[in-house]
Design an enzyme around this catalytic site. Structure first.
Site, PDB file in Angstrom:
ATOM      1  N   TYR A   1      -7.400  67.997  -5.480  1.00  0.00           N
ATOM      2  CA  TYR A   1      -6.824  69.070  -4.652  1.00  0.00           C
ATOM      3  C   TYR A   1      -7.644  69.353  -3.397  1.00  0.00           C
ATOM      4  O   TYR A   1      -7.673  70.486  -2.920  1.00  0.00           O
ATOM      5  CB  TYR A   1      -6.631  70.354  -5.487  1.00  0.00           C
TER       6      TYR A   1
ATOM      7  N   CYS B   1     -12.156  77.847  13.492  1.00  0.00           N
ATOM      8  CA  CYS B   1     -12.247  79.098  14.241  1.00  0.00           C
ATOM      9  C   CYS B   1     -11.895  80.273  13.351  1.00  0.00           C
ATOM     10  O   CYS B   1     -10.951  81.019  13.615  1.00  0.00           O
ATOM     11  CB  CYS B   1     -11.331  79.036  15.444  1.00  0.00           C
TER      12      CYS B   1
ATOM     13  N   PRO C   1      -2.999  64.878 -17.141  1.00  0.00           N
ATOM     14  CA  PRO C   1      -4.221  65.338 -16.485  1.00  0.00           C
ATOM     15  C   PRO C   1      -4.272  64.951 -15.008  1.00  0.00           C
ATOM     16  O   PRO C   1      -3.928  63.825 -14.643  1.00  0.00           O
ATOM     17  CB  PRO C   1      -5.318  64.587 -17.258  1.00  0.00           C
TER      18      PRO C   1
ATOM     19  N   GLY D   1      -4.338  70.322 -17.256  1.00  0.00           N
ATOM     20  CA  GLY D   1      -5.014  71.612 -17.241  1.00  0.00           C
ATOM     21  C   GLY D   1      -6.490  71.643 -17.552  1.00  0.00           C
ATOM     22  O   GLY D   1      -7.154  72.666 -17.340  1.00  0.00           O
TER      23      GLY D   1
END
Ligand code: LLP
Length: 435
Positions: free
Chosen positions: A393, A365, A290, A247
């Protein structure tokens, strides 16, 4: 803003891991994910040494969802980390990397029977159960395999971390975990204890992601230690492991001010130790998971600048300038999903004044804005745009939208670069289509 090993060389180019990013772009093409290996290693060591200093019997597990490749799993093994996986795919990646299975923690709120069978077959150290059905399935699978499966339970501590609504997980109404306050967590403990094929090794919680504020962690620790005390009082079971999840936030823009790894780990260790003291429970082995804070700042995405376009501003007199790059939503969906903010630089003009204002957009697009408004050096077609803090991520959440091939991943360290994931080709894009 310079992160990790980033420097500016005498050509005015951005260097990462001792490599000139203009050379990396020329050698490997763009878009390109560049991972600063020295920075990743430094973060792993910071976690491990802080845990040893402030706690003792403790392990850091890298949450592989943040960035999962065979090379990364190998590196995490070399660094003595544990590994958090959350799907058969992540587990398979770890297996290909020959990651020791006893150091793997298998997460997921809805693991399939196939995934549970795979976990048992691979001798995964910890399966973190998150539903009653999963406990029953896992017990059955382990019994049939003649094994005793190590289990942790994901517990919901009822702590609201006040981060983006899509990455909060510890609050009462989260889909994750067995709620303590309505009695489900205790019921789950008893369900696990009722099976000879399961061994309850520990309890787990994860309150949320990209947190700058330590309060939620400080709040979760005594709730968990109190619950451990209740478990032992009611069932006689001593809980050996406490996993406090991940976190810790990272720096996306200059004004972000995350805690250092050492400060973060100390806070959690102090919280858990205080809880142990207050409740008199046996000091559990502490685990942390982590993800973002190991790889986030280590990642930089390199793009080639394409169209630079002037448009009228509708609300007020003036002009706005779009700078479009050769990637976008498909390699970084986070601005569109979470309104995530990023820092960019024209990486081949680092010493020039950043006195132009651009909206950085992708080539998809739709309105795939990467950065709504940012000051940059004057951009021309062919320049290299570096977007910082894309290690977590980004590759992990990439897609092939508009049939864009996924970018390559390159590790850089001590002046050398090596390919970690090859760039997808056009042929790769149609590989699975029935022709
Ligand atoms: N452990 C568990 C059980 C988790 O669910 C997560 C993240 C972590 C550890 C690692 O958390 P970290 O240290 O990375 O904050 N896609 C979102 C983030 C989702 C996080 C999900 N769980 C984003 O791009 O911000």
């Amino acid at each position: 803003m310079l992160l990790g090993t980033q420097k500016i060389n005498d050509k005015g180019h951005l260097m990462i891991g001792g490599c000139d990013v203009a050379d990396l772009a020329a050698e490997y093409g763009t878009p390109l994910y560049v991972m600063d290996e020295e920075e990743i290693i430094a973060k792993c060591r910071a976690y491990r040494s802080a845990l040893a200093n402030y706690y003792g019997r403790a392990h850091a597990a890298y949450a592989s969802k943040a960035f999962c490749t065979v090379g990364m799993c190998k590196l995490m093994n070399e660094e003595g980390m544990y590994l958090d996986v959350a799907s058969a795919g992540e587990l398979y990646t770890a297996k290909v990397a020959e990651f020791p299975s006893e150091r793997i923690i298998f997460h997921g709120n809805n693991k399939s029977r196939f995934e549970l069978e795979m976990a048992v077959a691979e001798n995964v150290g910890f399966v973190v159960c998150d539903s009653f059905g999963e406990i029953e399935d896992l017990a059955d699978i382990a019994a049939k395999a003649g094994k005793v499966q190590g289990v942790m339970l994901r517990v919901n501590p009822g702590v609201d971390p006040h981060t983006h609504s899509l990455i909060r997980t510890g609050q009462e109404d989260s889909k994750f975990g067995f709620n303590i306050h309505i009695g489900l967590a205790m019921k789950a403990v008893k369900a696990v204890l009722s099976h000879d094929s399961l061994n309850l090794l520990g309890l787990h919680c994860h309150v949320g992601s990209q947190l700058f504020e330590p309060t939620p962690f400080v709040q979760a620790a005594p709730i968990m230690t109190e619950f451990i005390k209740t478990v032992t009082a009611e069932t006689g079971k001593v809980i050996e492991h406490l996993d406090m999840g991940g976190g810790l936030g990272v720096r996306y823009v200059e004004s972000d001010n995350p805690l250092s790894v050492g400060e973060f780990v100390k806070l959690i260790c102090d919280g858990v130790k205080a809880g142990v003291e207050a409740t008199g429970i046996k000091m559990p082995t502490l685990l942390l998971e982590p993800g973002r804070s190991i790889v986030g700042e280590a990642g930089t995405t390199l793009y080639t600048v394409g169209a630079v376009k002037e448009v009228p501003v509708v609300e007020e007199p003036g002009r706005k300038y779009y700078l479009s790059v050769d990637g976008g939503l498909s390699d970084n969906p986070r601005p569109s999903l979470y309104d995530a903010v990023y820092t960019a630089e024209i990486a081949n003009k680092m010493n020039e004044a950043a006195d132009c204002v651009y909206t950085v957009s992708g080539k998809h697009c739709e309105t795939d804005t990467l950065i709504p408004k940012t000051n940059l050096q004057k951009a021309e077609r062919g320049d290299i745009l570096a977007v910082l803090t894309t290690g977590a991520y980004n590759f992990a959440m990439a897609s092939n939208y508009n049939r864009l091939p996924r970018p390559a991943v390159v590790f850089v360290s001590w002046g050398k670069s090596r390919i970690d994931v090859k760039r997808q080709t056009l042929e790769d894009l149609v590989l699975w289509d029935v022709k």
